[in-house]
Design a protein around this motif. Structure first.
Motif, PDB file in Angstrom:
ATOM      1  N   ILE B  38       0.841  -1.204   0.000  1.00  0.00           N
ATOM      2  CA  ILE B  38       0.000   0.000   0.000  1.00  0.00           C
ATOM      3  C   ILE B  38       0.872   1.248   0.000  1.00  0.00           C
ATOM      4  O   ILE B  38       0.719   2.146  -0.830  1.00  0.00           O
ATOM      5  N   LEU B  70      -5.653  -5.557  -4.263  1.00  0.00           N
ATOM      6  CA  LEU B  70      -5.333  -4.496  -3.322  1.00  0.00           C
ATOM      7  C   LEU B  70      -5.113  -3.185  -4.078  1.00  0.00           C
ATOM      8  O   LEU B  70      -5.713  -2.148  -3.758  1.00  0.00           O
ATOM      9  N   ILE B  74      -7.145   0.439  -3.943  1.00  0.00           N
ATOM     10  CA  ILE B  74      -6.474   1.675  -3.520  1.00  0.00           C
ATOM     11  C   ILE B  74      -6.579   2.744  -4.611  1.00  0.00           C
ATOM     12  O   ILE B  74      -6.945   3.887  -4.348  1.00  0.00           O
ATOM     13  N   PHE B 278      -4.970   4.678   4.136  1.00  0.00           N
ATOM     14  CA  PHE B 278      -5.509   3.338   3.912  1.00  0.00           C
ATOM     15  C   PHE B 278      -4.949   2.426   4.981  1.00  0.00           C
ATOM     16  O   PHE B 278      -3.814   2.590   5.410  1.00  0.00           O
ATOM     17  N   LYS B 279      -5.769   1.463   5.365  1.00  0.00           N
ATOM     18  CA  LYS B 279      -5.259   0.509   6.341  1.00  0.00           C
ATOM     19  C   LYS B 279      -5.718  -0.883   5.953  1.00  0.00           C
ATOM     20  O   LYS B 279      -6.870  -1.089   5.569  1.00  0.00           O
ATOM     21  N   ALA B 280      -4.801  -1.830   6.009  1.00  0.00           N
ATOM     22  CA  ALA B 280      -5.186  -3.221   5.794  1.00  0.00           C
ATOM     23  C   ALA B 280      -5.225  -3.885   7.156  1.00  0.00           C
ATOM     24  O   ALA B 280      -4.244  -3.888   7.883  1.00  0.00           O
ATOM     25  N   GLU B 296      -9.348  -6.922   5.494  1.00  0.00           N
ATOM     26  CA  GLU B 296     -10.272  -5.800   5.405  1.00  0.00           C
ATOM     27  C   GLU B 296      -9.462  -4.552   5.086  1.00  0.00           C
ATOM     28  O   GLU B 296      -8.495  -4.247   5.773  1.00  0.00           O
ATOM     29  N   ILE B 297      -9.845  -3.857   4.015  1.00  0.00           N
ATOM     30  CA  ILE B 297      -9.146  -2.626   3.660  1.00  0.00           C
ATOM     31  C   ILE B 297     -10.028  -1.450   4.047  1.00  0.00           C
ATOM     32  O   ILE B 297     -11.198  -1.405   3.664  1.00  0.00           O
ATOM     33  N   THR B 298      -9.482  -0.535   4.801  1.00  0.00           N
ATOM     34  CA  THR B 298     -10.268   0.636   5.167  1.00  0.00           C
ATOM     35  C   THR B 298      -9.617   1.897   4.597  1.00  0.00           C
ATOM     36  O   THR B 298      -8.402   1.996   4.481  1.00  0.00           O
ATOM     37  N   ARG B 299     -10.493   2.837   4.209  1.00  0.00           N
ATOM     38  CA  ARG B 299     -10.020   4.141   3.748  1.00  0.00           C
ATOM     39  C   ARG B 299     -10.593   5.170   4.683  1.00  0.00           C
ATOM     40  O   ARG B 299     -11.813   5.274   4.818  1.00  0.00           O
TER      41      ARG B 299
END
Lengths: 360, 325
Positions: B38, B70, B74, B278-280, B296-299
């Motif tokens: 990322i 991924l 992104i 972004f966080k995985a 889980e990918i968070t923005r």
């Protein structure tokens, strides 16, 4: 006596129906999962194939639920499976499990022995009852197979991702719930209605045949849900072996007419593979030829790592693929398989088929 | 200027290219992934934005490589494709008429067979990674030579030493053995190249009909020693195309152009994503004994993607669309 058996896709539905109809107490192993694999792989010989490891895990998990008798199929080579019942039993004994083992050998070789095994399991039931029980189980297998075929058709065409799978699960519960043969027709009607409720739209789809070793073909855990993944990639899958066809070929010796049979597949195999090579090796080659003739876009071969008959078939496929112009992809599975690598190959193969056909 | 963005997030490198509407590669960026896909992707986008003129319009984005999903999330991809298709598309566009593609990357190697511009067959390495970029990298580091010099040194060899190349571990043992016996470094390096090519042709290329023109791409194509070993083993000329190390990204850009040809607006999130948080994360689903590790990918704290579940319980719940045919 609490009878258990290994999982192989939805086979448990058919087996449990038959045994419970005959008043036998059944312990269905928990669905095959990572835990099953971990348990099995820990105690199985490293170079045994995936089915042995999963079978073993199933038995260990069933034992936790109180099972005390294993019902297992035998066989007479060259595939090693014929020996698995004994090997698995020996491993379980070493581990301290208290199981009784009942092996059903193919009727072609020892009819008398098979009948006495059935009698042992079913106890007081009359032969007439036993026949009705087997018929009941078989009818359920037919229904499940029909349902799977329907799902193969719907999945690539569904409007809402996942709706086919949801309906499939509901429909499967309807079939499982039936306790008596007389209730099957109504259940069949409900199954048809549930599946008719899946909204689809017409679109160009690719058709791919799946061939290979029976356990890997039938057990979604072993093949990483190949059929579902294909469906999501816009592919209508067909399997070269369905449970009911296998039962008819191997247990009824082809008694039921009008079903696809292994005999056709074996007839289609020459000149690519003229002989029986054990397991489903010849069927794999023959089915690939048949898929090519039926205009399928591609064929995927599935095999567990170290499977000799399928390795023979695998080495035959390149020549066949060039000769008949049908692309093939071989997928080998074992407990070390990585999902990412599988998906990359699968996607690339489907792209290949789509670009060849010009439906990108 | 309008153009397309191609992103290849691989195990070893993360590559980005900007391709204008005529298919001309205007910018190419090659970064080491270093286990932080990322972050490196954001860094790549930032660098690309700096290099490109201000009036740039991204008409489409394609992602590929093992981190394609991924990267797709992104950057906001219009097309997410596996690396085999991307490499094939890139090679057949840059080298018209190509019939064989040899591709060796960081973690895997592939062979792709094309006939009349269409992929007819392919294979990827399965059980063994001997012969891939990471191994060459490691050996160069062990011998204390810069990886860029590896090929040049190998070309100086007069009598290549035979190295056992079946397995990376044994190849290393054998190299050390030959080294202790006093063979010269160029001969050992050339021998290693030959061993890796042998291994590649036996494992990845087995049973495939290798016809010219042959293209060699992926990071390892920079190694002139490997190229010469391939030419000797095949008895054919082996082309290393321009942009050989970012071919996956080139393919992704071409696929994005193909996809957007039908019209529509790109899902590109803009170069601003370089600054977005972004966080995985992940969790173990306890719905069944499979205990799937769901990613889980968070923005900015909002869940935008999930995968890793076998049954689709989590991935389907977001309505995340995978690429369909």
């Amino acid at each position: 006596m609490k009878v258990t058996f290994p999982h192989m896709g939805h086979m448990w539905i058919c087996l449990a129906a038959m045994l419970e109809y005959l008043g036998v107490e059944v312990v269905v192993p928990p669905p095959t999962s990572k835990r099953t694999l971990t348990l099995g792989a820990r105690h199985a010989p490293e170079f045994a194939c995936l089915p042995l490891k999963l079978n073993l895990g199933n038995f260990m998990e069933a034992s936790e639920l109180g099972a005390d008798t294993i019902l297992m199929a035998g066989g007479c080579g060259p595939c090693r499976f014929g020996y698995y019942a004994q090997v698995e039993y020996a491993i379980l004994e070493d581990l301290g499990y208290k199981y009784r083992l009942v092996v059903m050998e193919p009727p072609q070789r020892h009819v008398g022995e098979l009948l006495s095994k059935i009698k042992y399991i079913t106890g007081h039931s009359s032969w007439w009852e036993v026949v009705r029980g087997i018929r009941f189980g078989y009818q359920k297998a037919r229904m499940v197979d029909e349902l799977e075929r329907r799902a193969h058709y719907l999945r690539p065409r569904e409007i809402h991702r996942g709706s086919t799978d949801k309906a499939f699960k509901r429909a499967l519960r309807e079939i499982i719930a039936v306790k008596h043969p007389r209730d099957l027709p109504q259940a069949g009607e409900r199954v048809r209605r549930i599946m008719a409720g899946v909204a689809i739209r017409p679109r160009p789809v690719l058709r791919v045949g799946i061939v290979g070793e029976i356990f890997t073909l039938l057990e979604p855990f072993a093949n990483y849900d190949l059929e579902r993944r294909l469906g999501y990639l816009g592919v209508q899958a067909d399997r070269s072996i369905y449970l009911s066809e296998w039962i008819n070929d191997h247990l009824f010796l082809g008694l039921v007419r009008g079903l696809r049979s292994r005999k056709e597949a074996c007839r289609a195999a020459p000149p690519y593979l003229n002989h029986f090579v054990g397991g489903h090796g010849q069927e794999t080659v023959g089915s690939t030829v048949m898929y090519a003739r039926q205009g399928y876009d591609g064929v995927i071969q599935l095999l567990p790592f170290t499977c000799m008959p399928e390795i023979v078939a695998h080495s035959v496929l390149p020549g066949l693929s060039t000769g008949l112009g049908i692309p093939t992809l071989t997928i080998t599975v074992d407990e070390q398989s990585g999902e990412a690598g599988l998906m990359t190959r699968l996607e690339a193969f489907i792209d290949l088929l789509a670009r060849k056909k010009g439906v990108v | 200027m309008k153009g397309y963005l191609g992103i290849d997030v691989g195990s070893v490198s993360t590559n980005l290219v900007f391709m204008d509407e005529n298919g001309e590669i205007r910018e190419a960026i090659y970064l080491r992934t270093r286990g932080q896909p990322i972050f490196v992707l954001q860094e790549g986008l930032r660098q690309l934005a700096e290099r490109l003129p201000g009036n740039i319009v991204i008409s489409g984005v394609g992602t590929t490589g093992s981190g394609r999903y991924l990267a797709g999330i992104i950057a906001g991809a219009d097309v997410v494709k596996n690396e085999i298709t991307s490499h094939a598309v890139a090679a057949s566009t840059l080298v018209p008429g190509v019939q064989t593609i040899l591709e060796i990357g960081g973690q895997d190697s592939k062979i792709i067979i094309l006939r009349n511009g269409v992929v007819t067959d392919f294979a990827m390495n399965t059980v063994c990674a001997a012969g891939t970029g990471s191994f060459l990298d490691q050996q160069a580091a062990r011998l204390n030579i810069p990886i860029e010099e590896f090929g040049k040194l190998a070309l100086k060899s007069t009598v290549p030493v035979r190295i056992a190349g079946r397995c990376a571990v044994f190849a290393e043992s054998d190299m050390i053995h030959k080294q202790q016996m006093g063979y010269s470094l160029p001969d050992i390096l050339a021998g290693l190249c030959e061993a890796l090519v042998r291994n590649y042709l036996n494992n990845v290329g087995k049973g495939k009909e290798i016809l010219p023109p042959v293209v060699f791409q992926g990071g390892v194509a920079a190694n002139a020693g490997m190229r010469r070993a391939f030419e000797q083993a095949l008895g054919l000329e082996v082309h290393v195309p321009p942009h050989y190390n970012v071919m996956g990204a080139v393919g992704a850009a071409l696929l994005a152009r193909e996809k957007m040809a039908g019209g529509g607006t790109s899902r590109f999130r803009g170069f601003g994503v370089a600054k977005t948080r972004f966080k995985a994360g992940g969790f173990e689903c306890e719905g069944c004994p499979n205990l799937c590790e769901v990613v889980e990918i968070t923005r900015e704290g909002e869940v935008i993607a999930r995968w890793g579940d076998r049954c689709g319980r989590w991935s389907n719940s977001l309505g995340y669309k995978e690429n369909a045919v």
